[in-house]
Structure formats: C-alpha cells, structure tokens
Design a protein around this motif. Structure first.
Motif, PDB file in Angstrom:
ATOM      1  N   ARG A   1       0.651  -1.365   0.458  1.00  8.16           N
ATOM      2  CA  ARG A   1      -0.093  -0.106   0.207  1.00  8.16           C
ATOM      3  C   ARG A   1       0.742   1.022   0.439  1.00  8.16           C
ATOM      4  O   ARG A   1       0.552   2.381  -0.753  1.00  8.16           O
ATOM      5  CB  ARG A   1      -1.119  -0.112   1.494  1.00  8.16           C
ATOM      6  CG  ARG A   1      -2.012   0.742   1.252  1.00  8.16           C
ATOM      7  CD  ARG A   1      -3.065   1.083   2.407  1.00  8.16           C
ATOM      8  NE  ARG A   1      -3.790   2.269   2.423  1.00  8.16           N
ATOM      9  CZ  ARG A   1      -3.432   3.263   2.239  1.00  8.16           C
ATOM     10  NH1 ARG A   1      -2.396   3.215   3.752  1.00  8.16           N
ATOM     11  NH2 ARG A   1      -5.186   4.254   2.917  1.00  8.16           N
ATOM     12  N   ARG A   2       1.762   1.161   0.874  1.00  6.21           N
ATOM     13  CA  ARG A   2       3.108   2.497   0.915  1.00  6.21           C
ATOM     14  C   ARG A   2       3.571   2.473  -0.181  1.00  6.21           C
ATOM     15  O   ARG A   2       3.552   3.012  -1.212  1.00  6.21           O
ATOM     16  CB  ARG A   2       3.962   2.421   2.263  1.00  6.21           C
ATOM     17  CG  ARG A   2       4.943   3.317   2.134  1.00  6.21           C
ATOM     18  CD  ARG A   2       4.620   4.054   2.595  1.00  6.21           C
ATOM     19  NE  ARG A   2       4.045   5.338   2.050  1.00  6.21           N
ATOM     20  CZ  ARG A   2       2.909   6.257   2.669  1.00  6.21           C
ATOM     21  NH1 ARG A   2       2.760   5.679   3.765  1.00  6.21           N
ATOM     22  NH2 ARG A   2       2.622   6.953   2.015  1.00  6.21           N
TER      23      ARG A   2
ATOM     24  N   LEU B   1       1.196   4.229  -2.888  1.00  5.40           N
ATOM     25  CA  LEU B   1       0.743   5.862  -2.222  1.00  5.40           C
ATOM     26  C   LEU B   1       2.511   6.652  -2.137  1.00  5.40           C
ATOM     27  O   LEU B   1       1.857   7.511  -3.465  1.00  5.40           O
ATOM     28  CB  LEU B   1       0.698   5.331  -0.787  1.00  5.40           C
ATOM     29  CG  LEU B   1      -0.966   5.239  -0.325  1.00  5.40           C
ATOM     30  CD1 LEU B   1      -0.943   5.641   1.465  1.00  5.40           C
ATOM     31  CD2 LEU B   1      -2.259   6.391  -1.004  1.00  5.40           C
TER      32      LEU B   1
ATOM     33  N   LEU C   1      -7.645   6.829  -3.985  1.00  2.76           N
ATOM     34  CA  LEU C   1      -6.364   7.083  -3.894  1.00  2.76           C
ATOM     35  C   LEU C   1      -5.886   8.650  -3.691  1.00  2.76           C
ATOM     36  O   LEU C   1      -4.788   9.251  -2.716  1.00  2.76           O
ATOM     37  CB  LEU C   1      -5.200   6.608  -5.051  1.00  2.76           C
ATOM     38  CG  LEU C   1      -3.878   7.044  -5.464  1.00  2.76           C
ATOM     39  CD1 LEU C   1      -3.404   5.844  -3.797  1.00  2.76           C
ATOM     40  CD2 LEU C   1      -4.192   6.461  -6.336  1.00  2.76           C
TER      41      LEU C   1
ATOM     42  N   ILE D   1      -4.146   9.931  -0.095  1.00  2.00           N
ATOM     43  CA  ILE D   1      -2.892  11.026  -0.263  1.00  2.00           C
ATOM     44  C   ILE D   1      -3.077  12.485   0.822  1.00  2.00           C
ATOM     45  O   ILE D   1      -2.697  12.966   1.187  1.00  2.00           O
ATOM     46  CB  ILE D   1      -2.032  11.380  -1.803  1.00  2.00           C
ATOM     47  CG1 ILE D   1      -1.481  10.047  -2.339  1.00  2.00           C
ATOM     48  CG2 ILE D   1      -1.167  12.338  -1.841  1.00  2.00           C
ATOM     49  CD1 ILE D   1      -1.437   9.593  -3.628  1.00  2.00           C
TER      50      ILE D   1
ATOM     51  N   GLU E   1      -3.575  12.081   3.605  1.00  2.00           N
ATOM     52  CA  GLU E   1      -2.720  12.057   4.885  1.00  2.00           C
ATOM     53  C   GLU E   1      -1.289  13.195   4.745  1.00  2.00           C
ATOM     54  O   GLU E   1      -0.185  13.394   5.819  1.00  2.00           O
ATOM     55  CB  GLU E   1      -1.880  10.494   4.015  1.00  2.00           C
ATOM     56  CG  GLU E   1       0.099  10.323   3.760  1.00  2.00           C
ATOM     57  CD  GLU E   1       1.023   9.071   4.355  1.00  2.00           C
ATOM     58  OE1 GLU E   1       0.864   7.666   4.008  1.00  2.00           O
ATOM     59  OE2 GLU E   1       1.343   9.424   2.157  1.00  2.00           O
TER      60      GLU E   1
END
Length: 215
Positions: free
Chosen positions: A13-14, A17, A58, A62, A65
C-alpha cells in the motif's frame, strides 16, 4: 497457499501511495490516470485495485495523509511549554514534513510543496476533502493560539495582540513559503527561519497619531 503478512500488505500500500504521490506532484491529479499509476509502481491492475477502488480513493488517501502529517508535526512540536520560538517551531514542523516526502523525489528534493498545491486545488471541487482541510486548519489554528498564549504568558510576545491574529499570520507564512517552493523551486528552510526571527525581534513602533504617515 501462503498467507500474506500484514507487513507485506502495508508495504505494498505504501508503494502505491508513494508512486501516486510522485505522479500527482509532477503532473497534477487530473492529468494522471490510473494507468500512469500502474506503470509508475510496476504493479498489475489487480494488485493496485485491491487497495484502492479508483483514482478518487487514491487521491483521498494521499490528501488525508498529507494534511494529517502537517497536523501531527505541529501538535508534537507545540506540546513543549513554553513552545520554542516561532522560527524554531515552524522549522521543526516544516522540516519534519518535508523530510517525510523528500525520499520520493528522484532529484533529492521534496514532492511535498507541489503536492500541497495540488491538495489545495483538489479541495475546491471535492467537498469531502474540503471538510478534511477545514478540520486540519481549525486544529492548526487552535494549536497556534495555545502556542501564542504560552509566548505571551512567558513575556516572549506582546500580550495586547489577539492570539488568533498571530496564529492566522503564522499559518499564512508557512503556506506562502510552501507555495514559493512549489512555484519557484527549493529554498533552504533557514530562509523562512531567518525571516521569522528578524520579524519577531522588531520592536513595536506604532504611529503616534491616527493620521501619521510614513516618510
């Protein structure tokens, strides 16, 4: 079949991203397709769609985050009592955030400034993300107000200026510096810190009368 570990899932997942963040910072949200993301991260469509249903999800991940990192950085730095002077406080917050995203830039800079510009633009059309941005901004203002009040209690700042006015100004200063970096290229964090230190050390020089003019 071997069970996939949570560590592997988190790393994948990282990877997605980070790859998407590079593309979004470089080309913008709407000029980047999911096909571009697949190519950037070198994964199949099935692997990517396992984590994100599409580009909007997505983008949302981001944006949340980025804004969350800004909020967490400031809250950590502002817990000191009294907080460090404004130039050091801003340096600690912005420096930590820039470092988080510096590894994503092949040129050794940070994708954070252009990514933030994209985030700001995206919140204009996306009400859900606009709500997230407003929540982060409110939290930052409240944190800065507490920091300014601590400065005032410690005699480090004039007590006759509303703390909220200072909070808004400091946030605007950081936003402006981020915008400069995105538009005109990287600049050392010391530029912002030196400027803040000079401005906050100036003695008050209010006009003697309402009609006084400079010159």
């Amino acid at each position: 079949m071997a069970r996939v570990s949570q560590e592997h899932l988190d790393a994948r997942r990282r990877q997605i991203l980070d790859g998407a963040a590079r593309l979004f910072a470089r080309n913008g949200f709407h000029a980047t397709s999911m096909q571009d993301v697949l190519k950037e991260v070198d994964l199949s469509a099935g692997a990517v769609y396992r984590y994100f249903s599409g580009k909007d999800e997505l983008i949302a991940a981001i944006v949340k985050e980025v804004l969350g990192e800004i909020r967490a950085s400031f809250e950590d730095a502002a817990r000191q009592s009294p907080p460090p002077p404004p130039d050091l406080l801003v340096g600690a917050v912005l420096g930590r955030t820039l470092r988080v995203y510096s590894a994503l830039d092949d040129d050794g800079g940070s994708v954070f400034p252009p990514l933030v510009i994209q985030v700001w633009a995206e919140t204009v059309r996306n009400k859900e993300l606009a709500s997230v941005l407003e929540d982060v901004y409110t939290t930052l203002r409240e944190s800065w107000v507490r920091a300014v009040e601590a400065y005032q209690d410690a005699g480090m700042m004039p007590a006759d200026i509303p703390a909220d006015h200072v909070a808004r100004t400091m946030i605007a200063t950081v936003q402006g510096f981020i915008a400069q970096q995105a538009l005109f290229g990287p600049a050392p964090l010391e530029v912002l810190q030196d400027g803040l230190r000079a401005l906050t050390s100036m003695p008050s020089a209010r006009p003697a009368t309402e009609g006084s003019q400079l010159g």
